[in-house]
Scaffold this active site. Structure first.
Site, short mmCIF file in Angstrom:
data_model
loop_
_atom_site.label_atom_id
_atom_site.label_comp_id
_atom_site.label_asym_id
_atom_site.label_seq_id
_atom_site.Cartn_x
_atom_site.Cartn_y
_atom_site.Cartn_z
N ASP A 91 13.21 -3.51 -5.97
CA ASP A 91 13.47 -4.58 -5.00
C ASP A 91 14.00 -5.78 -5.78
O ASP A 91 13.35 -6.82 -5.89
CB ASP A 91 12.19 -4.94 -4.26
CG ASP A 91 11.67 -3.76 -3.47
OD1 ASP A 91 12.33 -3.35 -2.51
OD2 ASP A 91 10.61 -3.21 -3.84
N HIS A 130 3.92 1.80 -8.03
CA HIS A 130 2.83 0.83 -7.89
C HIS A 130 1.86 0.95 -9.07
O HIS A 130 1.42 -0.05 -9.64
CB HIS A 130 2.03 1.08 -6.61
CG HIS A 130 2.79 0.88 -5.34
ND1 HIS A 130 3.13 1.92 -4.51
CD2 HIS A 130 3.28 -0.24 -4.76
CE1 HIS A 130 3.78 1.44 -3.46
NE2 HIS A 130 3.90 0.14 -3.59
N SER A 152 9.51 5.28 -3.72
CA SER A 152 9.39 4.34 -2.61
C SER A 152 8.40 4.93 -1.62
O SER A 152 8.38 6.15 -1.39
CB SER A 152 10.76 4.18 -1.93
OG SER A 152 10.59 3.60 -0.65
N SER A 153 7.61 4.06 -1.00
CA SER A 153 6.68 4.54 0.03
C SER A 153 7.47 5.15 1.19
O SER A 153 6.97 6.01 1.91
CB SER A 153 5.81 3.39 0.55
OG SER A 153 5.14 2.79 -0.53
N HIS A 157 2.42 4.86 -4.97
CA HIS A 157 3.06 5.93 -5.73
C HIS A 157 3.07 5.47 -7.19
O HIS A 157 2.56 4.38 -7.50
CB HIS A 157 4.46 6.22 -5.19
CG HIS A 157 5.31 4.98 -5.00
ND1 HIS A 157 5.73 4.21 -6.07
CD2 HIS A 157 5.76 4.35 -3.89
CE1 HIS A 157 6.44 3.19 -5.61
NE2 HIS A 157 6.46 3.25 -4.29
N GLU A 158 3.69 6.28 -8.04
CA GLU A 158 3.70 5.96 -9.48
C GLU A 158 4.28 4.58 -9.78
O GLU A 158 3.88 3.94 -10.75
CB GLU A 158 4.49 7.01 -10.26
CG GLU A 158 3.66 8.07 -10.93
CD GLU A 158 2.50 7.54 -11.79
OE1 GLU A 158 2.74 6.68 -12.65
OE2 GLU A 158 1.37 7.98 -11.59
N VAL A 187 10.59 3.02 -11.32
CA VAL A 187 10.01 4.32 -11.66
C VAL A 187 10.68 5.37 -10.77
O VAL A 187 10.79 5.17 -9.55
CB VAL A 187 8.48 4.32 -11.48
CG1 VAL A 187 7.89 5.69 -11.78
CG2 VAL A 187 7.85 3.26 -12.37
N GLY A 213 0.80 -1.22 0.00
CA GLY A 213 0.00 0.00 0.00
C GLY A 213 0.83 1.27 0.00
O GLY A 213 2.03 1.26 -0.26
#
Ligand code: PAF
Length: 281
Positions: free
Chosen positions: A150, A37, A185-186, A34-35, A176, A31
Site C-alpha cells: 500500500d 502482516h 493480501s487479505s 497473512h505472512e 511479502v 485483520g
C-alpha cells in the site's frame, strides 16, 4: 497477550509498558492476517519494545459499493497468529468505540490522496488518514510499521506525520509475496482458482519493467505501455490503472531519473488487487 477492547484500556496498557521503560511498537491492521502482516509484527518485535497490533475493519475507508460487509474477518485465527509471533497486545475495538455517536472529523492529506487509488476510490484515503491519526493518538507509538504494497497509503501517512508533527517513526516494510510472486493480501481470498493463477500477471509485468530499467530503459511511457499490454493480455484481468510516478510526490514522470514507482491496480472477478515496484536509474 492482552486483548484490549476500549480506548481507555489501551491507554492504561501503554502507561504500564512505559513505566517498565518499554518503547511502543505499533502495527495497525484490518485483520485476517497473512505472512505480510506477520512480517510487520516480527519486525516490530525484533526492534525491541512492546508490540501492539490493532485489528479494525475501518468503515470510513470503504466506499458505499465496496467490500466492507464481506471483508474477511476471523478474530480467533488472528489472535493465535499474533500470539505465535510474540505480539504483546491486540487492540480490537467495536466501530462505536472508534466512531461514537456524533463523530464528525475528517483528515485529508490533499495532494497525495488524489492520484492512483485516490481516483478510483474517492474518500478512501480520508478514511485511512482519519483512522490512522486516531489510532496514533490512542496508542501513542514510538514506531509504526506499514507494508509497501500500500505504497500510496504509506506516503500519505508519512506526510500526515510530518504535517501534524506526530512523534512517531514510520517504518516502511517490504512487500511479502507468494512463491509465484502474487503480493499477499487479505483480499486474495476472493479469487477463484483461475483468477488466482491469472493474478500473477501483475508481478510478472512489474518484473518485466524492472528488467527493462536494469537494461537501461528510461522512458516512462514505454514502461507504462509495456506493463499495460502485458496485463491487458490476461483475459481475467480488468485494469484500473497502470502508472509510472515519482516515488515521493506520486506525480507522473516522463523519464526514470529519480526513484520512481510503477503502480498497478486491476480487478480479477470482484477482487481489486494492487501491486507496485520501485525502480531507480
Ligand atoms: O492497511 C491497512 O490495513 C489499513 O488501511 C489501515 C492502515 C490499518 C487503516 O485502516
Amino acid at each position: 497477550m492482552e486483548i484490549l477492547r476500549t480506548v481507555e484500556s489501551v491507554r492504561e496498557w501503554v502507561r504500564r509498558q512505559r513505566a517498565q521503560g518499554r518503547a511502543i511498537h505499533f502495527v495497525p491492521t484490518m485483520g485476517y492476517f497473512h505472512e505480510g502482516h506477520l512480517s510487520l509484527m516480527r519486525r516490530a518485535k525484533a526492534d525491541g519494545g512492546a508490540v501492539i497490533v490493532s485489528i479494525f475493519v475501518n468503515p470510513l475507508q470503504f466506499g458505499p459499493h465496496e467490500d466492507y460487509a464481506r471483508y474477511p474477518r476471523d478474530f480467533e485465527r488472528d489472535r493465535q497468529m499474533a500470539e505465535s509471533v510474540g505480539v504483546d497486545a491486540i487492540f480490537y475495538p467495536e466501530v462505536a468505540e472508534m466512531y461514537p455517536e456524533g463523530f464528525q472529523t475528517e483528515v485529508r492529506v490533499k495532494e497525495l490522496s488524489k492520484p492512483l487509488c485516490g481516483k478510483s476510490r474517492p474518500g478512501h484515503f480520508e478514511g485511512v488518514a482519519t483512522v490512522v491519526l486516531k489510532l496514533f493518538n490512542i496508542v501513542t507509538p514510538d514506531r509504526a510499521y506499514f507494508g509497501m504494497k500500500d505504497y500510496q497509503q504509506l506516503r500519505i501517512i508519512q506526510q500526515l506525520v510530518r504535517d501534524m508533527n506526530l512523534p512517531v517513526e514510520i517504518v516502511p516494510c517490504p512487500i511479502v509475496r507468494e512463491p509465484d510472486g502474487l503480493a499477499m493480501s487479505s483480499r486474495n481470498v476472493y479469487l477463484s482458482p483461475e483468477e488466482r493463477a491469472a493474478a500473477t500477471v501483475l508481478y510478472r509485468s512489474l518484473q518485466w519493467a524492472q528488467e527493462q530499467v536494469a537494461a537501461g530503459e528510461r522512458n516512462a511511457h514505454a514502461l507504462r505501455e509495456g506493463v499495460y499490454q502485458r496485463i491487458a493480455a490476461e483475459p481475467l484481468a480488468r485494469i484500473d490503472y497502470v502508472e509510472v510516478v515519482d516515488a515521493e510526490t506520486l506525480q507522473p514522470v516522463e523519464r526514470i531519473e529519480r526513484p520512481t514507482l510503477i503502480a498497478v491496480a486491476a480487478f480479477f472477478g470482484t477482487a481489486r488487487l494492487i501491486d507496485n515496484t520501485l525502480v531507480s536509474p
